[in-house]
Design an enzyme around this catalytic site. Structure first.
Site, mmCIF file in Angstrom:
data_model
loop_
_atom_site.group_PDB
_atom_site.id
_atom_site.type_symbol
_atom_site.label_atom_id
_atom_site.label_comp_id
_atom_site.label_asym_id
_atom_site.label_seq_id
_atom_site.Cartn_x
_atom_site.Cartn_y
_atom_site.Cartn_z
ATOM 1 N N HIS A 138 1.173 7.100 3.571
ATOM 2 C CA HIS A 138 1.813 6.244 2.574
ATOM 3 C C HIS A 138 3.269 6.671 2.364
ATOM 4 O O HIS A 138 4.183 5.836 2.361
ATOM 5 C CB HIS A 138 1.027 6.326 1.262
ATOM 6 C CG HIS A 138 1.655 5.598 0.124
ATOM 7 N ND1 HIS A 138 1.431 4.261 -0.108
ATOM 8 C CD2 HIS A 138 2.496 6.020 -0.845
ATOM 9 C CE1 HIS A 138 2.123 3.892 -1.176
ATOM 10 N NE2 HIS A 138 2.771 4.943 -1.642
ATOM 11 N N GLU A 139 3.481 7.967 2.218
ATOM 12 C CA GLU A 139 4.838 8.485 2.007
ATOM 13 C C GLU A 139 5.702 8.299 3.257
ATOM 14 O O GLU A 139 6.876 7.935 3.156
ATOM 15 C CB GLU A 139 4.799 9.952 1.578
ATOM 16 C CG GLU A 139 4.076 10.209 0.268
ATOM 17 C CD GLU A 139 4.589 9.383 -0.903
ATOM 18 O OE1 GLU A 139 5.789 9.042 -0.924
ATOM 19 O OE2 GLU A 139 3.790 9.060 -1.794
ATOM 20 N N HIS A 142 7.021 4.844 3.319
ATOM 21 C CA HIS A 142 8.195 4.642 2.460
ATOM 22 C C HIS A 142 9.476 5.063 3.173
ATOM 23 O O HIS A 142 10.498 4.387 3.099
ATOM 24 C CB HIS A 142 8.079 5.454 1.163
ATOM 25 C CG HIS A 142 7.166 4.875 0.147
ATOM 26 N ND1 HIS A 142 7.311 3.609 -0.373
ATOM 27 C CD2 HIS A 142 6.070 5.405 -0.470
ATOM 28 C CE1 HIS A 142 6.357 3.376 -1.262
ATOM 29 N NE2 HIS A 142 5.594 4.454 -1.332
#
Length: 165
Positions: A138-139, A142
Protein backbone atom coordinates in the site's frame (compact mmCIF):
# COMPACT_ATOMS: atom_id res chain seq x y z
CA UNK A 1 12.13 18.79 -5.59
CA UNK A 2 10.02 15.83 -4.50
CA UNK A 3 13.06 13.60 -3.92
CA UNK A 4 14.93 16.36 -2.06
CA UNK A 5 11.96 16.95 0.24
CA UNK A 6 11.73 13.21 0.85
CA UNK A 7 15.43 12.85 1.65
CA UNK A 8 15.33 15.80 4.07
CA UNK A 9 12.18 14.55 5.78
CA UNK A 10 13.63 11.04 6.11
CA UNK A 11 16.72 12.43 7.84
CA UNK A 12 14.50 14.36 10.26
CA UNK A 13 12.50 11.21 11.01
CA UNK A 14 15.74 9.33 11.71
CA UNK A 15 16.86 12.05 14.14
CA UNK A 16 13.48 12.24 15.90
CA UNK A 17 13.44 8.46 16.35
CA UNK A 18 17.13 8.03 17.22
CA UNK A 19 17.49 5.11 19.61
CA UNK A 20 14.09 3.71 18.60
CA UNK A 21 14.99 2.52 15.10
CA UNK A 22 15.34 -1.25 15.18
CA UNK A 23 18.68 -2.63 13.94
CA UNK A 24 18.76 -4.53 10.66
CA UNK A 25 19.25 -7.84 12.51
CA UNK A 26 16.12 -7.45 14.65
CA UNK A 27 13.46 -10.06 13.69
CA UNK A 28 10.84 -7.36 12.99
CA UNK A 29 13.28 -5.49 10.73
CA UNK A 30 14.14 -8.67 8.88
CA UNK A 31 10.45 -9.55 8.31
CA UNK A 32 9.64 -6.06 7.06
CA UNK A 33 12.74 -5.77 4.85
CA UNK A 34 12.20 -9.22 3.29
CA UNK A 35 8.62 -8.30 2.40
CA UNK A 36 9.73 -4.93 1.06
CA UNK A 37 12.47 -6.58 -1.03
CA UNK A 38 10.00 -8.95 -2.70
CA UNK A 39 7.52 -6.16 -3.43
CA UNK A 40 10.15 -3.83 -4.89
CA UNK A 41 11.68 -6.62 -6.99
CA UNK A 42 8.26 -7.51 -8.37
CA UNK A 43 7.60 -3.85 -9.06
CA UNK A 44 10.92 -3.43 -10.87
CA UNK A 45 10.31 -6.54 -12.97
CA UNK A 46 6.98 -5.16 -14.04
CA UNK A 47 4.69 -7.30 -16.10
CA UNK A 48 5.91 -6.31 -19.56
CA UNK A 49 4.88 -9.00 -22.02
CA UNK A 50 4.85 -11.66 -19.33
CA UNK A 51 1.61 -13.39 -18.52
CA UNK A 52 0.53 -12.96 -14.94
CA UNK A 53 -0.11 -16.35 -13.43
CA UNK A 54 -2.58 -16.65 -10.61
CA UNK A 55 -3.60 -19.55 -8.45
CA UNK A 56 -6.12 -21.86 -10.01
CA UNK A 57 -8.72 -24.16 -8.52
CA UNK A 58 -8.01 -26.52 -11.38
CA UNK A 59 -7.27 -29.93 -9.82
CA UNK A 60 -4.48 -30.77 -12.30
CA UNK A 61 -2.71 -27.49 -11.58
CA UNK A 62 -3.01 -26.42 -15.23
CA UNK A 63 -3.77 -22.83 -16.13
CA UNK A 64 -7.12 -22.21 -17.67
CA UNK A 65 -8.04 -19.43 -20.09
CA UNK A 66 -9.73 -17.58 -17.19
CA UNK A 67 -6.35 -17.40 -15.39
CA UNK A 68 -4.79 -15.28 -18.14
CA UNK A 69 -4.66 -11.52 -18.30
CA UNK A 70 -7.81 -10.20 -20.01
CA UNK A 71 -7.46 -9.31 -23.69
CA UNK A 72 -8.30 -5.63 -23.09
CA UNK A 73 -5.39 -5.37 -20.62
CA UNK A 74 -3.03 -6.94 -23.15
CA UNK A 75 -4.27 -4.54 -25.85
CA UNK A 76 -3.80 -1.55 -23.54
CA UNK A 77 -0.22 -2.63 -22.79
CA UNK A 78 0.49 -3.10 -26.49
CA UNK A 79 -0.78 0.42 -27.29
CA UNK A 80 1.38 1.83 -24.51
CA UNK A 81 4.46 0.04 -25.84
CA UNK A 82 3.74 1.36 -29.34
CA UNK A 83 3.71 4.89 -27.88
CA UNK A 84 7.03 4.21 -26.18
CA UNK A 85 5.70 3.70 -22.66
CA UNK A 86 8.12 1.57 -20.67
CA UNK A 87 7.30 -0.49 -17.60
CA UNK A 88 10.14 0.97 -15.58
CA UNK A 89 10.42 3.14 -12.51
CA UNK A 90 13.88 4.49 -13.25
CA UNK A 91 12.40 7.89 -14.10
CA UNK A 92 11.32 8.24 -10.45
CA UNK A 93 14.91 7.94 -9.17
CA UNK A 94 13.83 5.79 -6.24
CA UNK A 95 16.26 4.60 -3.62
CA UNK A 96 14.06 2.32 -1.52
CA UNK A 97 14.66 2.40 2.23
CA UNK A 98 12.55 1.20 5.11
CA UNK A 99 12.75 1.92 8.83
CA UNK A 100 11.11 -0.02 11.60
CA UNK A 101 10.55 2.25 14.59
CA UNK A 102 9.93 0.81 18.05
CA UNK A 103 6.90 2.87 19.03
CA UNK A 104 3.35 1.80 19.88
CA UNK A 105 1.90 3.79 16.96
CA UNK A 106 -0.53 1.79 14.83
CA UNK A 107 0.85 3.26 11.63
CA UNK A 108 3.08 3.09 8.58
CA UNK A 109 3.74 5.83 6.06
CA UNK A 110 5.76 6.70 3.00
CA UNK A 111 7.95 9.62 2.05
CA UNK A 112 8.86 10.70 -1.50
CA UNK A 113 11.83 8.95 -3.05
CA UNK A 114 11.01 5.44 -1.84
CA UNK A 115 11.26 5.86 1.94
CA UNK A 116 8.85 3.92 4.16
CA UNK A 117 8.45 3.94 7.95
CA UNK A 118 6.69 1.15 9.86
CA UNK A 119 5.98 1.25 13.59
CA UNK A 120 6.16 -1.82 15.83
CA UNK A 121 2.70 -0.92 17.20
CA UNK A 122 1.32 -1.85 13.79
CA UNK A 123 3.45 -4.99 13.53
CA UNK A 124 2.02 -6.32 16.79
CA UNK A 125 -1.36 -6.55 15.06
CA UNK A 126 -0.05 -8.17 11.86
CA UNK A 127 0.31 -11.91 12.22
CA UNK A 128 1.43 -13.02 8.77
CA UNK A 129 3.91 -11.94 6.13
CA UNK A 130 0.97 -11.43 3.79
CA UNK A 131 -0.49 -8.84 6.15
CA UNK A 132 2.85 -7.05 6.35
CA UNK A 133 3.18 -7.21 2.56
CA UNK A 134 -0.28 -5.66 2.19
CA UNK A 135 0.70 -2.66 4.30
CA UNK A 136 4.07 -2.24 2.59
CA UNK A 137 2.52 -2.71 -0.84
CA UNK A 138 0.00 0.00 0.00
CA UNK A 139 2.78 2.42 0.94
CA UNK A 140 4.84 1.48 -2.11
CA UNK A 141 1.76 2.24 -4.21
CA UNK A 142 1.60 5.76 -2.76
CA UNK A 143 5.25 6.35 -3.68
CA UNK A 144 4.91 4.98 -7.22
CA UNK A 145 1.65 6.89 -7.83
CA UNK A 146 3.44 10.00 -6.54
CA UNK A 147 0.59 10.96 -4.26
CA UNK A 148 2.90 13.14 -2.21
CA UNK A 149 3.98 15.07 -5.33
CA UNK A 150 0.31 15.56 -6.10
CA UNK A 151 -0.18 17.08 -2.66
CA UNK A 152 2.87 19.34 -3.11
CA UNK A 153 1.47 20.54 -6.44
CA UNK A 154 -1.91 21.31 -4.87
CA UNK A 155 -0.20 23.25 -2.08
CA UNK A 156 1.84 25.26 -4.60
CA UNK A 157 -1.28 26.07 -6.61
CA UNK A 158 -2.94 27.29 -3.43
CA UNK A 159 0.04 29.54 -2.65
CA UNK A 160 0.16 30.86 -6.22
CA UNK A 161 -3.55 31.70 -6.16
CA UNK A 162 -3.44 33.61 -2.89
CA UNK A 163 -4.39 37.25 -3.44
CA UNK A 164 -1.44 39.59 -3.42
CA UNK A 165 -1.56 42.50 -0.91
Amino acid sequence: MEKTIGDLKFEVIKKINKGKILPAIHPDSIRVRMNMKEIVEALQRGLGDQTLMVSSDNAEGHWSKEDEIPKWVQQSRKKGQERGVQSTLSHLGLNWEILVVDKPDFNAFCIPGGKIVVFTGLLKHLQTNEEIATVIGHEVGHVVARHIAEGITKDLLFVIRLPQP
